[in-house]
Enzyme design. Structure first.
Site, mmCIF file in Angstrom:
data_model
loop_
_atom_site.group_PDB
_atom_site.id
_atom_site.type_symbol
_atom_site.label_atom_id
_atom_site.label_comp_id
_atom_site.label_asym_id
_atom_site.label_seq_id
_atom_site.Cartn_x
_atom_site.Cartn_y
_atom_site.Cartn_z
ATOM 1 N N ASP A 1 7.452 5.286 -2.928
ATOM 2 C CA ASP A 1 7.453 6.691 -2.506
ATOM 3 C C ASP A 1 8.591 7.007 -1.542
ATOM 4 O OD1 ASP A 1 5.273 7.299 -4.057
ATOM 5 O OD2 ASP A 1 3.812 7.087 -2.449
ATOM 6 N N SER B 1 -5.021 -3.720 -4.195
ATOM 7 C CA SER B 1 -5.444 -3.238 -2.888
ATOM 8 C C SER B 1 -4.275 -3.111 -1.907
ATOM 9 C CB SER B 1 -6.549 -4.151 -2.347
ATOM 10 O OG SER B 1 -7.207 -3.567 -1.253
ATOM 11 N N LYS C 1 -6.955 -1.130 -7.762
ATOM 12 C CA LYS C 1 -8.113 -1.141 -6.850
ATOM 13 C C LYS C 1 -7.765 -0.273 -5.647
ATOM 14 C CE LYS C 1 -11.865 -2.765 -4.677
ATOM 15 N NZ LYS C 1 -11.683 -2.255 -3.305
#
Length: 727
Positions: free
Chosen positions: A500, A489, A514
């Site tokens: 990224d 999460s 998740k």
């Protein structure tokens, strides 16, 4: 009249409706004080079938509407779905296929295709008919087991060349009651063999098995309408995704207590898993986490209070298991569990946990340092461990300027580490199951300029982008983020954003996956937890199902086939949306191959890595075992081999630390019990995965220095990971 016909003919005299489905994914957090104890109830002679109520029928209609019109997944209620609900319902009620026969399944051929239309309109009776028949069959099987034990376990033959499947979830249904009798004799023989090999005398084995079967029998006779309804609804809601589930009024009460953070107990998140209660995760800083023996995917067999006999909880409702495990601070609860890596369900271990309060400061971020040498230069690597994404909301709302939160604490720790002159930073997010979303957003902001951190898409395809609006940067040096399968999460949002942005390297194992967001909605009867949106990285890919793939992988003991989003039935798939503009601080492609090469060279020569691989190989072999022998001599040889391997691995680890090896497995288990009893004992030594994160950081810095010595400053700044993230 057949049992099924008698069940279908019965109706409640109090206005129940003639209406007519999982895996019950209901989760309970074992932290609060007990809500009630179990009264000793006399076992009736005849099973009284349960029937649906008007309130349940109304709740069913509301649930069907919410699923069709507000769930993230666009899924209609069709004949195909009806068959899937039927199969999921049977998986929940008889997942190991030990109660029902093919003859029983044939009775419900017509119902299989009718559940969908019935569920649209609150016709619950078909689901209750299935439930009642299963309960009747459970009672018959347990009565047969008790009769078999009463004949004497000394009459059982352990010399034949027989075996039994470890996992029957994919097996064919037995043809009839006689075939089930044969299967249950094998199950009893398997249970007897396991306990004999663990040193139990036959008298104690009989007492244990009788207590187990009598306890399950008692629960079967005490079945309630709400049990059938919750199981039926969770089979239904589970078709949309595994995180959408129905909470009964009692389960809702538990859920609300969890959300209020009444943190006293053992600190574990549990869920129903067929007949068992399974550990989902441990709360960082909680007694179970600190004690160290209980692990995710362990299944609970029995629960014992101090100085009391164990209570077998196989077949119990989740809320009742929760009540039994909860208790006052400083009291001890003893759990008998089937370890996640057990080769079959008869292998158990006993874990004593002292209940305590889960203190916020024990979930707080903490720091350490590692000193390593590369090419004649010594580097100091800072380490920050974040067990969860937390925030003291009460202090925040009260206007306390010094309220605790993950981002505030990490900012302070970074400042302290930089004052110590660290050359790089390792962020440890292993076993971090997530927490406050805004903290993940803010934490990313400590390492980047202003920019997006995560995208959230709802069922209408509307996309919300969360941004870091603060241009300040707390740390602009080189960064490594450690993850494992239990990183989920909010942890995945942070790790994905760092990856990224090219802000640092992700090291470890694939995260949980998740990537969905749930909301709890009230019903006239209980609550519905429903998935309403998904997380996406700034690069456009979802964290759902796939998680975050590390740049450099380190093997893990955790079984990815049992733990993780992609191990759950009907999990929402990975997909992607458009990327949002974001800065790319560094392209690691120029050095990643060299970093991996150095890591693999250390892996091949490091005795701790070698030992980890040996343990993984052992666990993999255990998990791959699909059957066990019922021949005493064969089973004894298998058992002794497993014990020798366990002891060898444990002693190898002790020798690495300069400690005296254990002479026997009993010595090892006694030592584990002693360690578990002392909640204040801590291992001050940084584990080797953190140290390897430090080594990878030192490699990055070493490559920086090498590049700096052969390149001009401007060219170096364009290619160096350390220089590229230094403002």
């Amino acid at each position: 009249m057949t049992i099924a016909e008698r069940i279908m003919a019965r109706r409640s005299s109090a206005g129940s409706v003639r209406f007519g489905v999982c895996k019950a994914m209901t989760v309970a957090l074992l932290l609060s004080a007990p809500l009630g104890l179990h009264a000793n109830v006399e076992t009736p002679d005849v099973y009284e079938p349960v029937a649906p109520t008007i309130d349940q029928a109304r709740a069913n209609i509301l649930i069907a509407r919410q699923l069709q019109f507000t769930h993230f997944r666009d899924l209609g209620i069709s004949d195909e779905l009806s068959g899937d609900v039927f199969d999921a319902y049977l998986d929940y009620l008889d997942g190991q296929r030990i109660y029902l026969s093919q003859d029983d399944i044939a009775k419900f051929d017509k119902i299989r295709t009718q559940l969908g239309s019935a569920l649209k309109t609150g016709q619950l009776q078909p689901g209750f008919d299935i439930y009642n028949l299963v309960q009747q069959r459970i009672i018959e099987r347990l009565q047969f087991a008790l009769e078999t034990i009463d004949k004497g376990i000394d009459t059982l033959d352990f010399s034949a060349n027989e075996s039994i499947l470890v996992d029957r979830s994919k097996a064919d249904w037995e043809s009839n009651a006689k075939a089930l009798d044969d299967l249950w004799v094998k199950r009893i023989k398997n249970a007897v063999l396991a306990q004999r090999l663990n040193g139990a005398e036959d008298e104690a084995i009989v007492e244990t098995l009788r207590r187990r079967y009598e306890g399950q029998l008692k629960r079967a006779y005490q079945a309630r309408s709400e049990d059938a309804f919750q199981a039926y609804m969770n089979a239904f809601t589970g078709m949309w995704d595994p995180h959408t589930s129905y909470f009964s009024p009692r389960t809702s009460e538990n859920f609300n207590i969890n959300m209020s953070l009444s943190l006293e107990g053992i600190g574990a998140v549990l869920q129903s898993d067929n007949e068992y209660t399974k550990v989902v995760r441990l709360v960082p800083g909680g007694p179970a986490s600190k004690q160290g023996q209980l692990e995710p995917a362990d299944r609970i067999v029995s629960v014992a209070q101090e100085d009391e006999k164990p209570v077998n909880v196989i077949g119990w409702r989740l809320d009742e298991v929760v009540d039994l495990i909860r208790g006052p601070r400083n009291s001890t609860v003893t759990l008998e569990v089937i370890p996640a890596n057990a080769s079959d369900e008869t292998i158990t271990e006993t874990i004593a946990i002292k209940r305590d309060e889960v203190k916020l400061e024990e979930q707080s971020a903490s720091k350490d340092t590692i000193r390593l040498e590369r090419g004649g230069k010594e580097y100091t690597i800072g380490v920050i461990t974040i067990p969860t994404f937390y925030a003291d909301f009460q202090a925040m709302q009260a206007g306390d300027p010094n309220y605790k939160s993950t981002t505030r604490d990490v900012r302070n720790l970074i400042a302290e580490l930089e004052a110590d002159g660290v050359d790089g930073l390792v962020m440890d997010l292993r076993n971090n199951g997530g927490g406050a979303l805004h903290e993940a957003n803010d934490l990313v902001g400590l390492f980047i300029d202003k920019g997006p951190t995560v995208q959230i898409r709802n069922a209408n395809n509307d996309v919300q982008v969360l941004n870091d609006e603060d241009p300040s940067v707390a740390y602009d040096g080189p960064l490594v983020v450690l993850t494992n399968r239990m990183s989920a999460s909010a942890s995945e949002i942070f790790a994905g954003a760092i990856q990224d942005y090219g802000r640092g390297l992700v090291v470890g194992s694939q995260t949980f996956g998740k990537g969905t967001v749930q909301a709890v909605r009230p019903l006239n009867h209980g609550q519905l937890k429903i998935t309403q949106s998904k997380f996406y990285r700034v690069s456009g890919g979802s964290t759902q199902h796939k998680g975050v793939i590390p740049d450099i992988e380190i093997p893990s003991r955790i079984d990815k086939t049992r733990i993780g989003e992609d191990a759950l039935d009907h999990a929402l798939p990975w997909d992607q949306i458009e990327a949002v503009p974001h800065t790319r601080y560094f392209d690691f492609s120029g050095i990643i191959d060299e970093l991996r090469k150095r890591h693999e060279e250390r892996f091949s020569t490091n005795p701790e890595f070698s030992l980890l691989q040996q343990e993984i190989d052992f666990l993999t072999k255990q998990r791959a075992t699909d059957s066990v022998s019922l021949n005493l001599e064969e089973r004894r040889a298998e058992h002794e081999q497993i014990e020798r391997t366990r002891l060898t691995i444990a002693n190898a680890r002790r020798e690495l630390k300069g400690q005296t090896p254990f002479e026997s497995l009993e010595d090892l288990e006694d030592w584990q019990d002693q360690q578990a009893a002392d909640l204040n004992s801590t291992d001050e030594e940084l584990d080797f995965v953190i140290r390897e994160g430090g080594h990878i950081m030192a490699d990055m810095l070493d490559l920086d220095n090498r590049m700096a010595s052969i390149l001009d400053p401007q060219q170096f700044a364009a290619q160096s990971p350390a220089a590229a993230v230094t403002r």
